[in-house]
Design a protein around this motif. Structure first.
Motif, PDB file in Angstrom:
ATOM      1  N   ILE A  46       5.233  -4.199   3.620  1.00 18.77           N
ATOM      2  CA  ILE A  46       4.976  -2.798   3.976  1.00 18.77           C
ATOM      3  C   ILE A  46       3.594  -2.737   4.621  1.00 18.77           C
ATOM      4  O   ILE A  46       2.569  -2.957   3.930  1.00 18.77           O
ATOM      5  N   SER A  47       3.591  -2.467   5.930  1.00 23.73           N
ATOM      6  CA  SER A  47       2.309  -2.406   6.661  1.00 23.73           C
ATOM      7  C   SER A  47       1.590  -1.098   6.320  1.00 23.73           C
ATOM      8  O   SER A  47       2.223  -0.173   5.794  1.00 23.73           O
ATOM      9  N   PRO A  48       0.256  -0.973   6.603  1.00 22.94           N
ATOM     10  CA  PRO A  48      -0.459   0.278   6.331  1.00 22.94           C
ATOM     11  C   PRO A  48       0.222   1.465   7.021  1.00 22.94           C
ATOM     12  O   PRO A  48       0.305   2.551   6.451  1.00 22.94           O
ATOM     13  N   GLU A  49       0.759   1.247   8.245  1.00 17.14           N
ATOM     14  CA  GLU A  49       1.416   2.337   8.981  1.00 17.14           C
ATOM     15  C   GLU A  49       2.665   2.805   8.236  1.00 17.14           C
ATOM     16  O   GLU A  49       2.895   3.998   8.060  1.00 17.14           O
ATOM     17  N   GLU A  50       3.441   1.836   7.766  1.00 20.86           N
ATOM     18  CA  GLU A  50       4.661   2.195   7.020  1.00 20.86           C
ATOM     19  C   GLU A  50       4.308   2.891   5.710  1.00 20.86           C
ATOM     20  O   GLU A  50       4.979   3.837   5.295  1.00 20.86           O
ATOM     21  N   ALA A  51       3.226   2.401   5.067  1.00 22.11           N
ATOM     22  CA  ALA A  51       2.798   3.003   3.805  1.00 22.11           C
ATOM     23  C   ALA A  51       2.447   4.465   4.023  1.00 22.11           C
ATOM     24  O   ALA A  51       2.830   5.345   3.253  1.00 22.11           O
ATOM     25  N   ASP A  88       6.091  18.613   3.741  1.00 27.50           N
ATOM     26  CA  ASP A  88       7.325  19.224   4.210  1.00 27.50           C
ATOM     27  C   ASP A  88       7.605  18.806   5.658  1.00 27.50           C
ATOM     28  O   ASP A  88       8.752  18.640   6.049  1.00 27.50           O
ATOM     29  N   ASP A  89       6.527  18.671   6.412  1.00 24.57           N
ATOM     30  CA  ASP A  89       6.691  18.240   7.804  1.00 24.57           C
ATOM     31  C   ASP A  89       5.945  16.917   7.998  1.00 24.57           C
ATOM     32  O   ASP A  89       4.782  16.867   8.385  1.00 24.57           O
ATOM     33  N   PRO A  90       6.604  15.829   7.693  1.00 24.99           N
ATOM     34  CA  PRO A  90       5.909  14.533   7.703  1.00 24.99           C
ATOM     35  C   PRO A  90       5.299  14.174   9.065  1.00 24.99           C
ATOM     36  O   PRO A  90       4.205  13.617   9.127  1.00 24.99           O
ATOM     37  N   GLU A  91       6.036  14.525  10.140  1.00 20.20           N
ATOM     38  CA  GLU A  91       5.521  14.135  11.472  1.00 20.20           C
ATOM     39  C   GLU A  91       4.197  14.812  11.780  1.00 20.20           C
ATOM     40  O   GLU A  91       3.250  14.183  12.286  1.00 20.20           O
ATOM     41  N   ALA A  92       4.120  16.106  11.454  1.00 15.50           N
ATOM     42  CA  ALA A  92       2.877  16.860  11.663  1.00 15.50           C
ATOM     43  C   ALA A  92       1.744  16.254  10.846  1.00 15.50           C
ATOM     44  O   ALA A  92       0.610  16.098  11.326  1.00 15.50           O
ATOM     45  N   ALA A  93       2.055  15.864   9.632  1.00 20.86           N
ATOM     46  CA  ALA A  93       1.050  15.262   8.747  1.00 20.86           C
ATOM     47  C   ALA A  93       0.555  13.948   9.336  1.00 20.86           C
ATOM     48  O   ALA A  93      -0.664  13.677   9.353  1.00 20.86           O
ATOM     49  N   MET A  94       1.473  13.141   9.862  1.00 19.57           N
ATOM     50  CA  MET A  94       1.107  11.860  10.477  1.00 19.57           C
ATOM     51  C   MET A  94       0.137  12.076  11.623  1.00 19.57           C
ATOM     52  O   MET A  94      -0.865  11.374  11.765  1.00 19.57           O
ATOM     53  N   GLU A  95       0.483  13.082  12.446  1.00 22.02           N
ATOM     54  CA  GLU A  95      -0.376  13.382  13.596  1.00 22.02           C
ATOM     55  C   GLU A  95      -1.758  13.837  13.133  1.00 22.02           C
ATOM     56  O   GLU A  95      -2.772  13.464  13.713  1.00 22.02           O
ATOM     57  N   ALA A  96      -1.788  14.614  12.063  1.00 23.93           N
ATOM     58  CA  ALA A  96      -3.059  15.121  11.527  1.00 23.93           C
ATOM     59  C   ALA A  96      -3.964  13.974  11.093  1.00 23.93           C
ATOM     60  O   ALA A  96      -5.173  14.011  11.280  1.00 23.93           O
ATOM     61  N   PHE A  97      -3.361  12.970  10.538  1.00 27.05           N
ATOM     62  CA  PHE A  97      -4.186  11.813  10.126  1.00 27.05           C
ATOM     63  C   PHE A  97      -4.732  11.054  11.333  1.00 27.05           C
ATOM     64  O   PHE A  97      -5.816  10.470  11.286  1.00 27.05           O
ATOM     65  N   GLY A  98      -3.956  11.071  12.432  1.00 22.65           N
ATOM     66  CA  GLY A  98      -4.389  10.421  13.655  1.00 22.65           C
ATOM     67  C   GLY A  98      -4.628   8.939  13.440  1.00 22.65           C
ATOM     68  O   GLY A  98      -3.797   8.266  12.836  1.00 22.65           O
ATOM     69  N   ASP A  99      -5.754   8.414  13.901  1.00 20.49           N
ATOM     70  CA  ASP A  99      -6.050   6.992  13.748  1.00 20.49           C
ATOM     71  C   ASP A  99      -6.701   6.663  12.411  1.00 20.49           C
ATOM     72  O   ASP A  99      -6.917   5.507  12.081  1.00 20.49           O
ATOM     73  N   PRO A 125      -5.744   6.555   5.872  1.00 18.99           N
ATOM     74  CA  PRO A 125      -6.422   6.377   4.572  1.00 18.99           C
ATOM     75  C   PRO A 125      -5.824   5.202   3.795  1.00 18.99           C
ATOM     76  O   PRO A 125      -6.422   4.725   2.843  1.00 18.99           O
ATOM     77  N   LEU A 126      -4.672   4.749   4.229  1.00 18.53           N
ATOM     78  CA  LEU A 126      -4.022   3.647   3.488  1.00 18.53           C
ATOM     79  C   LEU A 126      -4.165   2.326   4.249  1.00 18.53           C
ATOM     80  O   LEU A 126      -3.335   1.438   4.101  1.00 18.53           O
ATOM     81  N   ARG A 127      -5.222   2.215   5.042  1.00 24.40           N
ATOM     82  CA  ARG A 127      -5.349   0.996   5.853  1.00 24.40           C
ATOM     83  C   ARG A 127      -5.525  -0.249   4.981  1.00 24.40           C
ATOM     84  O   ARG A 127      -5.259  -1.372   5.402  1.00 24.40           O
ATOM     85  N   ASN A 128      -5.986  -0.051   3.760  1.00 26.94           N
ATOM     86  CA  ASN A 128      -6.106  -1.204   2.857  1.00 26.94           C
ATOM     87  C   ASN A 128      -4.955  -1.265   1.845  1.00 26.94           C
ATOM     88  O   ASN A 128      -5.066  -1.887   0.810  1.00 26.94           O
ATOM     89  N   SER A 129      -3.867  -0.580   2.195  1.00 27.34           N
ATOM     90  CA  SER A 129      -2.756  -0.533   1.223  1.00 27.34           C
ATOM     91  C   SER A 129      -1.498  -1.241   1.726  1.00 27.34           C
ATOM     92  O   SER A 129      -0.387  -0.874   1.381  1.00 27.34           O
ATOM     93  N   ALA A 130      -1.712  -2.289   2.513  1.00 27.36           N
ATOM     94  CA  ALA A 130      -0.551  -3.109   2.888  1.00 27.36           C
ATOM     95  C   ALA A 130      -0.058  -3.804   1.617  1.00 27.36           C
ATOM     96  O   ALA A 130      -0.861  -4.135   0.740  1.00 27.36           O
TER      97      ALA A 130
END
Lengths: 302, 228
Positions: free
Chosen positions: A93-98, A108-119, A122-127
């Protein structure tokens, strides 16, 4: 043994049942009910265990790596996990997948949340490696093993669920075996009783047989055949009934309680009866054979 | 054919039924064993069939030594002995034919042989036309003849008869004894345990008299010794 002797003994076995019809029917009834119950328990246990297996496979253990661990070390950890024979699946499970999973589970709106996080992931160390086991009872062993691996930061697992499932599964198994054993003992006792009555009824005939030179085998064989016939018929009837009923019950349960099918996969009729038919026949015939053998040994010393 | 050497039989309760009995019956003999009740006749009968084992002594029947014989050989010895009982011991739920055929079936005789042999035996005892009847449809004398046919069907070396005329009237008793004599003339050894005084005195055969488990007389052409 001569063919005519074989058929004579077989005929005598049937005629024993006929002459002693009430007790034979009582034994037959007991074996039928015992094996019918056995069949139901067997079907429930097989389905339960198959369901447990499914559930077990969904229990995942996450193995997290130390920060900035090089690619080779991550792969090395993967190899060290894959080599274990009780590991069922292992996914990276890569950080992106995590992050994607996190968003799907919490917004409720996962895509919007993903965009909000942008680059800023926060889980970059959670592979991690997401691992499922073939046998959920091995979870503790696996966690201890994984924690000791070089480069592993932490291992997350759900001990309560795993232990509960494992205990429940073996509990159901033990209880079923206990019930079946008791039922079989009752059947053996009743068959033995029927044969004893048969021997008592035919005491005169047996006495004459012995005095004119019948061998032990010849005297005992019809009673053993009687036991085998009762056992075989007594197992065939409930097996046929259960075979016919299983599909209908499955269709009813699936139709009535749709939600069950989403978490529980039922074993197919073919799959279930592939093992239940031989096991049922062996049990029925075995009970008949054992009951009659013990009884004739006890009562027909020539 | 039958040999008893110092045979003593004491039952578990301590009752001695036979005391140091010595006896030799040759092939082809016709022998009466007589005595009042409690003389040991029935015990002797059971010992000869190996239903009982003697406490002391040796028994040899048809070449088999009962003291050393293996268990699986007992049926083989019994096949060489035809047995006739006072109460006939026929199977009530089977026809006359089946009763006689039964003796052949238990020793696993091929079916085609049974089909030839059984009618021949029924003819010999004069019941060929009654083969479909059941025992209850026959008189006592006829039932005993069926029992004789059953005893003879396997061509035994010895016929052991326990009070064969015990339940029969005088006429039927004579018929049965004549039949036994005929069988004896064909070479079969016949041993009859009885207390039928008239018949024993009439037939002038070898008579062995038992009293309280001891042989008190053994005469070549004897008569019934009245103990009273």
């Amino acid at each position: 043994m001569k063919i005519s002797t074989f058929f004579y003994i077989l005929r005598q076995g049937f005629s024993n049942i006929r002459r002693n019809i009430l007790f034979s029917l009582a034994s037959l009834g007991t074996i039928i009910s015992c094996l019918f119950l056995f069949g139901i328990i067997y079907a429930v246990v097989v389905n339960f265990q198959s369901g447990m297996k499914e559930l077990e496979n969904t229990i995942t253990i996450s193995v997290f790596f130390e920060e900035d661990l090089p690619e080779e070390s991550v792969q090395l950890i993967g190899e060290q996990i894959r080599v274990l024979d009780y590991v069922n699946t292992m996914d990276y499970i890569s950080p992106e997948e995590a992050l994607k999973n996190f968003c799907e589970q919490n917004y409720d709106d996962p895509e919007a949340a993903m965009e909000a996080f942008g680059d800023e992931n926060p889980l970059r160390n959670s592979a991690s490696y997401s691992v499922t086991l073939k046998d959920v009872s091995k979870q503790a062993e696996f966690v201890a093993y994984a924690k000791d691996l070089q480069g592993v930061r932490s291992v997350k697992s759900s001990d309560v669920t795993a232990d509960g499932l494992s205990t429940l599964s073996s509990l159901v198994g033990y209880a079923s075996v206990g019930i079946v054993v008791i039922l079989m003992l009752v059947s053996i006792f009743l068959i033995s009783n029927t044969i004893t009555i048969g021997i008592t009824v035919r005491k005169e005939e047996i006495g004459i047989m012995k005095l004119i030179g019948a061998t032990n085998f010849f005297v005992r064989a019809p009673f053993i055949i009687e036991g085998i016939i009762i056992g075989a018929v007594g197992s065939a009837i409930p097996l046929v009934l259960l075979y016919e009923m299983y599909e209908k019950i499955l269709a009813y349960v699936v139709g009535r309680f749709k939600v069950i099918t989403s978490i529980f996969a039922f074993v197919s009729q073919e799959e279930l009866f592939k093992t239940m038919i031989p096991v049922g026949l062996v049990l029925g015939i075995g009970v008949g054979l054992f009951g009659s053998l013990v009884t004739t040994r006890k009562h027909l010393k020539v | 054919m039958i040999e008893l050497e110092n045979v003593t039989m004491t039952y578990p309760g301590g009752m001695t039924a036979l005391k140091d009995v010595n006896l030799n019956i040759e092939k082809g003999e016709f022998v009466f064993i007589v005595g009042s009740s409690g003389s040991g006749k029935t015990t002797l009968f059971k010992l000869l069939l190996k239903e009982l084992n003697p406490t002391e002594g040796k028994i040899r029947v048809a070449g088999y030594d009962y003291s050393t014989i293996k268990k699986n050989m007992i049926p083989k010895v019994r096949r060489r002995i035809g047995v006739v009982f006072q109460n006939f011991r026929l199977l009530k739920d089977r026809t006359i034919y089946e009763n006689v055929a039964f003796a052949q079936r238990v020793i696993q005789t091929p079916a085609r042989f049974i089909r030839r042999r059984v009618p021949a035996m029924l003819t010999l005892v004069g019941l060929a036309d009654k083969y479909k009847s059941y025992p209850r449809e026959l008189s006592g004398g006829e039932q005993q003849r069926v029992a004789m046919a059953r005893a003879l069907v396997n061509n035994p070396d010895i016929i052991l008869a326990d009070e064969p005329t015990g339940n029969l009237d005088p006429k039927n008793s004579i018929d049965i004894m004549n039949l036994l004599e005929d069988i004896n003339k064909r070479g079969t050894t016949v041993v009859v345990v009885t207390h039928n005084k008239e018949i024993v005195n009439e037939m002038k055969k070898r008579v062995i008299t038992l009293k309280k488990g001891v042989i008190i007389s053994d005469e070549k052409q004897g008569g019934y010794i009245d103990e009273d």
